[in-house]
Motif scaffolding. Structure first.
Motif, short mmCIF file in Angstrom:
data_model
loop_
_atom_site.label_atom_id
_atom_site.label_comp_id
_atom_site.label_asym_id
_atom_site.label_seq_id
_atom_site.Cartn_x
_atom_site.Cartn_y
_atom_site.Cartn_z
N GLU A 250 -19.78 35.73 17.67
CA GLU A 250 -21.10 36.28 18.00
C GLU A 250 -20.94 37.61 18.73
O GLU A 250 -21.58 37.84 19.75
CB GLU A 250 -21.88 35.29 18.88
N GLU A 251 -20.10 38.47 18.21
CA GLU A 251 -19.80 39.73 18.88
C GLU A 251 -20.73 40.85 18.44
O GLU A 251 -21.20 40.87 17.30
CB GLU A 251 -18.35 40.12 18.62
N ILE A 252 -21.01 41.75 19.37
CA ILE A 252 -21.80 42.94 19.12
C ILE A 252 -20.91 44.14 19.39
O ILE A 252 -20.26 44.21 20.44
CB ILE A 252 -23.03 43.00 20.04
N THR A 253 -20.87 45.07 18.46
CA THR A 253 -20.05 46.27 18.62
C THR A 253 -20.96 47.49 18.67
O THR A 253 -21.88 47.63 17.85
CB THR A 253 -19.04 46.41 17.47
N HIS A 254 -20.71 48.36 19.63
CA HIS A 254 -21.47 49.60 19.78
C HIS A 254 -20.49 50.77 19.77
O HIS A 254 -19.49 50.74 20.49
CB HIS A 254 -22.28 49.59 21.08
N ARG A 255 -20.78 51.77 18.95
CA ARG A 255 -19.94 52.98 18.89
C ARG A 255 -20.67 54.16 19.49
O ARG A 255 -21.86 54.36 19.22
CB ARG A 255 -19.58 53.30 17.44
N ILE A 256 -19.95 54.93 20.27
CA ILE A 256 -20.47 56.17 20.84
C ILE A 256 -19.72 57.28 20.13
O ILE A 256 -18.52 57.49 20.37
CB ILE A 256 -20.25 56.22 22.36
N LEU A 257 -20.41 57.96 19.21
CA LEU A 257 -19.79 59.03 18.43
C LEU A 257 -19.82 60.34 19.20
O LEU A 257 -20.76 60.62 19.94
CB LEU A 257 -20.52 59.19 17.10
N ASN A 258 -18.79 61.15 19.02
CA ASN A 258 -18.69 62.46 19.66
C ASN A 258 -18.93 62.42 21.17
O ASN A 258 -19.78 63.14 21.68
CB ASN A 258 -19.65 63.45 19.00
N PRO A 259 -18.21 61.57 21.90
CA PRO A 259 -18.42 61.50 23.34
C PRO A 259 -18.06 62.82 24.02
O PRO A 259 -17.11 63.50 23.63
CB PRO A 259 -17.50 60.37 23.78
N ALA A 260 -18.86 63.18 25.02
CA ALA A 260 -18.62 64.43 25.75
C ALA A 260 -18.22 64.18 27.20
O ALA A 260 -17.55 65.01 27.81
CB ALA A 260 -19.87 65.30 25.70
#
Length: 128
Positions: free
Chosen positions: A72-82
């Motif tokens: 029951e995992e949720i994955t969140h991606r942060i693209l182009n982190p500054a």
């Protein structure tokens, strides 16, 4: 008192890898938005599975945060982190990681207080 510090970009991978191993299973909540007024919860309070930084060729890379329970995992991606900022309390406990991407979207990873975490998993004294 509350302390906030920016994590230097060259240290992101190591910092997040260490945090991932030390804070695994600690309960966190993810919020995101362009301003503090439009931030919306992306997850309820769930155990941290992993967090890391991956660089791509000729790109800014991405940060990946996975929370939840097995299956029951949720994955969140942060693209182009500054930017990554760490907020800690007076005891040095991490309370929040703030990520900002190139488009000024903020993702906040809130950590439940250590006492709450310890109550959830039990202390070594409880085992005897």
């Amino acid at each position: 008192m509350h302390y906030s510090r920016e994590i230097p970009r060259e240290g992101w991978a190591d910092y997040l890898a260490l945090l991932s191993s030390l804070a695994r299973a600690r309960r966190v909540r993810i919020d995101a938005g362009n301003t503090e007024f439009d931030e919306q919860p992306l997850s309820q309070s769930l155990p941290l599975v992993s967090i890391g930084f991956a660089e791509e060729d000729n790109a800014q890379g991405f940060i990946i945060v996975t929370v939840g329970r097995p299956g029951e995992e949720i994955t969140h991606r942060i693209l182009n982190p500054a930017c990554i900022r760490a907020d800690e309390n007076e005891s040095g406990d991490l309370e929040c990681l703030a990520f900002q991407d190139a488009e000024q979207t903020r993702t906040l990873l809130f950590f439940e207080p250590s006492e709450v975490f310890l109550e959830c998993v039990g202390s070594p004294a409880d085992a005897s």
